[in-house]
Design an enzyme around this catalytic site. Structure first.
Site, PDB file in Angstrom:
ATOM      1  CG  ASP A  91       1.417   0.921  -4.083  1.00  0.00           C
ATOM      2  OD1 ASP A  91       0.843  -0.194  -4.038  1.00  0.00           O
ATOM      3  OD2 ASP A  91       2.351   1.166  -4.856  1.00  0.00           O
TER       4      ASP A  91
ATOM      5  CG  HIS B  97      -4.633  -6.490   0.201  1.00  0.00           C
ATOM      6  ND1 HIS B  97      -4.043  -5.362  -0.329  1.00  0.00           N
ATOM      7  CD2 HIS B  97      -4.403  -7.480  -0.692  1.00  0.00           C
ATOM      8  CE1 HIS B  97      -3.499  -5.663  -1.496  1.00  0.00           C
ATOM      9  NE2 HIS B  97      -3.696  -6.951  -1.739  1.00  0.00           N
TER      10      HIS B  97
ATOM     11  CD  GLU C 186      -5.901   0.807 -14.751  1.00  0.00           C
ATOM     12  OE1 GLU C 186      -6.010   1.352 -13.637  1.00  0.00           O
ATOM     13  OE2 GLU C 186      -6.487   1.227 -15.765  1.00  0.00           O
ATOM     14  CG  ASN C 187      -5.737  -2.573  -8.292  1.00  0.00           C
ATOM     15  OD1 ASN C 187      -6.069  -1.650  -7.549  1.00  0.00           O
ATOM     16  ND2 ASN C 187      -4.481  -2.739  -8.657  1.00  0.00           N
TER      17      ASN C 187
ATOM     18  CD  GLU D 146       2.470  21.604  -4.775  1.00  0.00           C
ATOM     19  OE1 GLU D 146       3.574  21.035  -4.797  1.00  0.00           O
ATOM     20  OE2 GLU D 146       2.195  22.588  -5.496  1.00  0.00           O
TER      21      GLU D 146
HETATM   22  C1  IPE Z   1      -2.397   1.878  -7.145  1.00  0.00           C
HETATM   23  O1  IPE Z   1      -1.538   0.890  -6.701  1.00  0.00           O
HETATM   24  C2  IPE Z   1      -3.822   1.463  -6.908  1.00  0.00           C
HETATM   25  C3  IPE Z   1      -4.259   1.475  -5.521  1.00  0.00           C
HETATM   26  C4  IPE Z   1      -3.536   1.851  -4.501  1.00  0.00           C
HETATM   27  C5  IPE Z   1      -5.615   1.028  -5.298  1.00  0.00           C
HETATM   28  P1  IPE Z   1      -1.013  -0.245  -7.680  1.00  0.00           P
HETATM   29  O2  IPE Z   1      -0.118  -1.118  -6.877  1.00  0.00           O
HETATM   30  O3  IPE Z   1      -2.142  -0.888  -8.368  1.00  0.00           O
HETATM   31  O4  IPE Z   1      -0.183   0.612  -8.753  1.00  0.00           O
HETATM   32  P2  IPE Z   1       0.986   0.167  -9.709  1.00  0.00           P
HETATM   33  O5  IPE Z   1       0.570  -1.110 -10.361  1.00  0.00           O
HETATM   34  O6  IPE Z   1       2.208  -0.019  -8.881  1.00  0.00           O
HETATM   35  O7  IPE Z   1       1.142   1.311 -10.662  1.00  0.00           O
HETATM   36  C1  IPE Z   2      -2.101  -1.397  -2.544  1.00  0.00           C
HETATM   37  O1  IPE Z   2      -1.138  -2.323  -2.165  1.00  0.00           O
HETATM   38  C2  IPE Z   2      -3.499  -1.967  -2.461  1.00  0.00           C
HETATM   39  C3  IPE Z   2      -4.122  -2.168  -3.773  1.00  0.00           C
HETATM   40  C4  IPE Z   2      -3.595  -1.865  -4.928  1.00  0.00           C
HETATM   41  C5  IPE Z   2      -5.450  -2.761  -3.782  1.00  0.00           C
HETATM   42  P1  IPE Z   2      -0.503  -3.342  -3.192  1.00  0.00           P
HETATM   43  O2  IPE Z   2      -1.282  -4.603  -3.175  1.00  0.00           O
HETATM   44  O3  IPE Z   2      -0.351  -2.723  -4.532  1.00  0.00           O
HETATM   45  O4  IPE Z   2       0.910  -3.577  -2.535  1.00  0.00           O
HETATM   46  P2  IPE Z   2       2.292  -3.716  -3.278  1.00  0.00           P
HETATM   47  O5  IPE Z   2       2.458  -2.499  -4.147  1.00  0.00           O
HETATM   48  O6  IPE Z   2       2.228  -4.966  -4.075  1.00  0.00           O
HETATM   49  O7  IPE Z   2       3.297  -3.777  -2.183  1.00  0.00           O
HETATM   50 MG    MG Z   3       1.114  -1.688  -5.441  1.00  0.00          MG
END
Ligand code: IPE
Ligand code: IPE
Ligand code: MG
Length: 254
Positions: A33, A50, A80-81, A216
């Protein structure tokens, strides 16, 4: 004496060092993340984050293999993405496809076995094909397993397991934890010993819900594209200092 509310928590990694001879987690899961925030902090569009994040898998995978980790599960795209803007979703799909095309030869040459955890439903058929080919081509590799959690949700995985069990017509009394385990996407994989989350949040976001029962959990504020070899070693060092009891008490306290 300082008041009870004035205590500043000490970061867990202060003073701990990685011991190559110590306990090495067999299976590590990573919630990758912070890509978007990494890019924003540099005045770049989210998709640049990304791209950098996707490239980073390579360096962390190499270090994981070096350390002796056997399975690395990386959370690449959650169920959820899909709710993100269409352009971002399309870009993420393209990146997955591109990295298979660009990295597969190298991964195969380095004896990396690729697995996929998640649903194919909703995924572009040509990307499905690329994923299936990557899995097939690397199936006999034995250096390290890279399990890509893509279009993955922990709840979806449990629902899929329940559907499969019902389809087999098992009587309710016959359903045990082992039955559920056997119907997960990859029943052969050991549970993760350690789950790392980059980007500073303290949540699972639907990652490996069943398998995480005794994992953990380690969270670091470092954004995923900046999570390097030293950060991985730091996470393992913290893991090595944890006391895993699995619901029991220590022998010395009997
Ligand atoms: C979790 O990150 C999913 C991935 C890393 C693929 P998100 O950015 O989607 O999670 P939330 O929305 O902060 O919980
Ligand atoms: C994680 O990075 C990658 C995916 C969830 C696909 P994010 O895109 O969630 O990055 P932040 O959390 O918005 O910084
Ligand atoms: Mg994120």
């Amino acid at each position: 004496m300082p008041g009870i509310f004035s205590r500043t928590p000490k970061p867990e990694d202060v003073g701990v060092t990685f011991d190559p001879q110590g306990v090495i987690p067999v299976h590590v899961g990573i919630i990758m993340d912070g890509n978007g925030r990494w890019a924003r902090a540099r005045g770049m569009p989210r998709v640049a984050g990304h791209r950098a994040g996707t490239k980073n898998i390579r360096r962390v995978l190499r270090e994981a293999a070096e350390i002796g980790i056997q399975v690395l599960t990386v959370y690449a795209f959650s169920t959820e993405n899909w709710a993100r803007p269409k352009e971002e979703v399309e870009h993420l799909m393209r990146l997955i496809s591109q990295s298979i095309q660009e990295e597969l030869d190298d991964l195969d040459a380095n004896r990396v076995r690729i697995l996929h955890s998640g649903r194919f439903e909703g995924v572009n058929p040509s990307l499905q094909r690329e994923i299936r080919e990557a899995i097939e081509r690397t199936q006999h590799n034995d250096k390290i397993t890279l399990n890509v959690a893509f279009n993955y949700g922990g709840r979806a995985e449990i629902v899929d397991a329940i559907r499969a069990i019902i389809r087999e017509g098992l009587p309710p009394e016959a359903v045990t934890e082992e039955t559920v385990q056997q119907h997960l996407y990859h029943p052969e994989l050991p549970d993760p010993d350690l789950i790392i989350r980059t980007g500073g949040e303290f949540r699972l976001s639907n990652f490996l819900l069943w398998q995480a029962a005794y994992a953990e959990f380690y969270s670091t504020p470092v954004y995923w594209p900046d999570f390097d070899e030293a950060e991985l070693r730091k996470a393992i060092a913290v893991f090595q200092h944890r006391d895993r009891r699995f619901g029991k008490i220590k022998d010395t306290e009997r």
